[in-house]
Scaffold this motif. Sequence first.
Motif, PDB file in Angstrom:
ATOM      1  N   TYR A  60       6.149   9.530   9.450  1.00  0.00           N
ATOM      2  CA  TYR A  60       5.192  10.214   8.585  1.00  0.00           C
ATOM      3  C   TYR A  60       3.926  10.699   9.292  1.00  0.00           C
ATOM      4  CZ  TYR A  60       8.307   8.657   4.976  1.00  0.00           C
ATOM      5  OH  TYR A  60       9.425   8.444   4.210  1.00  0.00           O
ATOM      6  N   GLY A  61       3.797  10.479  10.577  1.00  0.00           N
ATOM      7  CA  GLY A  61       2.702  11.072  11.325  1.00  0.00           C
ATOM      8  C   GLY A  61       1.505  10.164  11.578  1.00  0.00           C
ATOM      9  N   ILE A  62       0.541  10.755  12.243  1.00  0.00           N
ATOM     10  CA  ILE A  62      -0.600  10.021  12.774  1.00  0.00           C
ATOM     11  C   ILE A  62      -1.459   9.377  11.688  1.00  0.00           C
ATOM     12  CG2 ILE A  62      -2.093  12.073  12.921  1.00  0.00           C
ATOM     13  CD1 ILE A  62      -2.017   9.230  15.499  1.00  0.00           C
ATOM     14  N   TYR A  63      -1.698  10.058  10.580  1.00  0.00           N
ATOM     15  CA  TYR A  63      -2.601   9.507   9.568  1.00  0.00           C
ATOM     16  C   TYR A  63      -1.996   8.295   8.864  1.00  0.00           C
ATOM     17  CZ  TYR A  63      -5.218  13.739  10.455  1.00  0.00           C
ATOM     18  OH  TYR A  63      -5.919  14.738  11.064  1.00  0.00           O
ATOM     19  N   VAL A  64      -0.746   8.406   8.462  1.00  0.00           N
ATOM     20  CA  VAL A  64      -0.069   7.260   7.842  1.00  0.00           C
ATOM     21  C   VAL A  64       0.019   6.129   8.870  1.00  0.00           C
ATOM     22  CG1 VAL A  64       2.075   6.425   6.786  1.00  0.00           C
ATOM     23  CG2 VAL A  64       1.203   8.708   6.213  1.00  0.00           C
ATOM     24  N   GLY A  65       0.330   6.483  10.107  1.00  0.00           N
ATOM     25  CA  GLY A  65       0.422   5.485  11.170  1.00  0.00           C
ATOM     26  C   GLY A  65      -0.888   4.769  11.431  1.00  0.00           C
ATOM     27  N   LEU A  66      -1.972   5.522  11.525  1.00  0.00           N
ATOM     28  CA  LEU A  66      -3.273   4.898  11.811  1.00  0.00           C
ATOM     29  C   LEU A  66      -3.778   4.041  10.658  1.00  0.00           C
ATOM     30  CD1 LEU A  66      -5.190   7.696  13.750  1.00  0.00           C
ATOM     31  CD2 LEU A  66      -4.370   5.492  14.638  1.00  0.00           C
ATOM     32  N   LEU A  67      -3.611   4.524   9.433  1.00  0.00           N
ATOM     33  CA  LEU A  67      -4.023   3.700   8.293  1.00  0.00           C
ATOM     34  C   LEU A  67      -3.235   2.389   8.280  1.00  0.00           C
ATOM     35  CD1 LEU A  67      -4.361   6.444   5.532  1.00  0.00           C
ATOM     36  CD2 LEU A  67      -6.202   5.006   6.422  1.00  0.00           C
ATOM     37  N   THR A  68      -1.945   2.471   8.527  1.00  0.00           N
ATOM     38  CA  THR A  68      -1.105   1.269   8.575  1.00  0.00           C
ATOM     39  C   THR A  68      -1.507   0.380   9.743  1.00  0.00           C
ATOM     40  OG1 THR A  68       0.711   2.549   7.604  1.00  0.00           O
ATOM     41  CG2 THR A  68       1.287   0.455   8.640  1.00  0.00           C
ATOM     42  N   ALA A  69      -1.759   0.986  10.906  1.00  0.00           N
ATOM     43  CA  ALA A  69      -2.096   0.236  12.123  1.00  0.00           C
ATOM     44  C   ALA A  69      -3.395  -0.544  11.990  1.00  0.00           C
ATOM     45  CB  ALA A  69      -2.195   1.196  13.309  1.00  0.00           C
ATOM     46  N   ILE A  70      -4.363   0.032  11.334  1.00  0.00           N
ATOM     47  CA  ILE A  70      -5.681  -0.608  11.239  1.00  0.00           C
ATOM     48  C   ILE A  70      -5.751  -1.583  10.071  1.00  0.00           C
ATOM     49  CG2 ILE A  70      -8.141  -0.172  10.832  1.00  0.00           C
ATOM     50  CD1 ILE A  70      -7.644   2.543  12.386  1.00  0.00           C
ATOM     51  N   LEU A  71      -5.259  -1.161   8.919  1.00  0.00           N
ATOM     52  CA  LEU A  71      -5.407  -1.984   7.723  1.00  0.00           C
ATOM     53  C   LEU A  71      -4.448  -3.171   7.679  1.00  0.00           C
ATOM     54  CD1 LEU A  71      -6.106   0.793   5.071  1.00  0.00           C
ATOM     55  CD2 LEU A  71      -7.733  -0.766   6.173  1.00  0.00           C
ATOM     56  N   SER A  72      -3.261  -3.039   8.256  1.00  0.00           N
ATOM     57  CA  SER A  72      -2.294  -4.158   8.224  1.00  0.00           C
ATOM     58  C   SER A  72      -2.825  -5.425   8.895  1.00  0.00           C
ATOM     59  CB  SER A  72      -0.968  -3.746   8.865  1.00  0.00           C
ATOM     60  OG  SER A  72      -0.338  -2.739   8.118  1.00  0.00           O
ATOM     61  N   PRO A  73      -3.284  -5.339  10.148  1.00  0.00           N
ATOM     62  CA  PRO A  73      -3.806  -6.575  10.766  1.00  0.00           C
ATOM     63  C   PRO A  73      -5.064  -7.096  10.081  1.00  0.00           C
ATOM     64  CG  PRO A  73      -3.471  -4.862  12.424  1.00  0.00           C
ATOM     65  CD  PRO A  73      -3.237  -4.239  11.091  1.00  0.00           C
ATOM     66  N   LEU A  74      -5.934  -6.173   9.648  1.00  0.00           N
ATOM     67  CA  LEU A  74      -7.159  -6.604   8.958  1.00  0.00           C
ATOM     68  C   LEU A  74      -6.832  -7.375   7.684  1.00  0.00           C
ATOM     69  CD1 LEU A  74      -9.546  -3.534   9.274  1.00  0.00           C
ATOM     70  CD2 LEU A  74      -9.916  -5.822  10.194  1.00  0.00           C
ATOM     71  N   LEU A  75      -5.967  -6.822   6.870  1.00  0.00           N
ATOM     72  CA  LEU A  75      -5.612  -7.481   5.610  1.00  0.00           C
ATOM     73  C   LEU A  75      -4.856  -8.785   5.853  1.00  0.00           C
ATOM     74  CD1 LEU A  75      -4.669  -4.398   3.408  1.00  0.00           C
ATOM     75  CD2 LEU A  75      -6.661  -5.901   3.171  1.00  0.00           C
ATOM     76  N   ASN A  76      -3.957  -8.791   6.838  1.00  0.00           N
ATOM     77  CA  ASN A  76      -3.248 -10.027   7.172  1.00  0.00           C
ATOM     78  C   ASN A  76      -4.227 -11.114   7.583  1.00  0.00           C
ATOM     79  OD1 ASN A  76      -0.246 -10.365   7.144  1.00  0.00           O
ATOM     80  ND2 ASN A  76      -0.364  -8.308   8.014  1.00  0.00           N
ATOM     81  N   SER A  77      -5.202 -10.746   8.384  1.00  0.00           N
ATOM     82  CA  SER A  77      -6.184 -11.722   8.852  1.00  0.00           C
ATOM     83  C   SER A  77      -7.041 -12.228   7.687  1.00  0.00           C
ATOM     84  CB  SER A  77      -7.056 -11.096   9.936  1.00  0.00           C
ATOM     85  OG  SER A  77      -7.912 -12.053  10.495  1.00  0.00           O
ATOM     86  N   LEU A  78      -7.482 -11.320   6.832  1.00  0.00           N
ATOM     87  CA  LEU A  78      -8.325 -11.711   5.698  1.00  0.00           C
ATOM     88  C   LEU A  78      -7.560 -12.536   4.665  1.00  0.00           C
ATOM     89  CD1 LEU A  78     -10.322  -8.399   5.173  1.00  0.00           C
ATOM     90  CD2 LEU A  78     -11.213 -10.563   6.050  1.00  0.00           C
TER      91      LEU A  78
END
Length: 170
Positions: A60-78
């Motif tokens: 799905y491209g860079i934007y979907v990838g970047l949102l997933t890349a940044i928010l996934s670890p943050l939310l997992n950690s929180l």
Amino acid sequence: MSTTSAKLYSFNLSNSKTYLFSGLFIIGNLLLPQLAHLVPQGGLIFLPIYFFTLFAAYKYGIYVGLLTAILSPLLNSLLFGMPDMTILPSIIVKSVILAVAASMTAKHLGKVSFVGILFAILAYQLIGTAIEWAITQNFFIAIQDFRIGLPGMLIQLIGGFLLLKTLEKA
């Protein structure tokens, strides 16, 4: 975009599908690590936090990838305390590199490619390891994915390829 890439998409930040798909992949990146952590050191072995990031960015491209890349670890950690805050920066850096490498590779090749997915995985691991070494100042920690996480990289490569190839036909 070439005609062979008809099943690879690229959404932008003004497209609601960007956020919908990112949300779905983030949920996947929240659930898969929970399953992996049922196995002792499962997170270190299977590297589950990267799987849906690879898929999201390649398909799905860079934007979907970047949102997933940044928010996934943050939310997992929180939400779950994993990854630990001390290694969170390294995980996010590797995730972002993966999203960029996967989306650029897919865009360049215009199709699902085993070698393209391998390239994306090697890019995030090699560049990410160098950055992690610079951050931690500890080579042993920095190469942990290569010492312990090879099964996870193989799952990303083979599983990611098969899933992307299956959905390419859909």
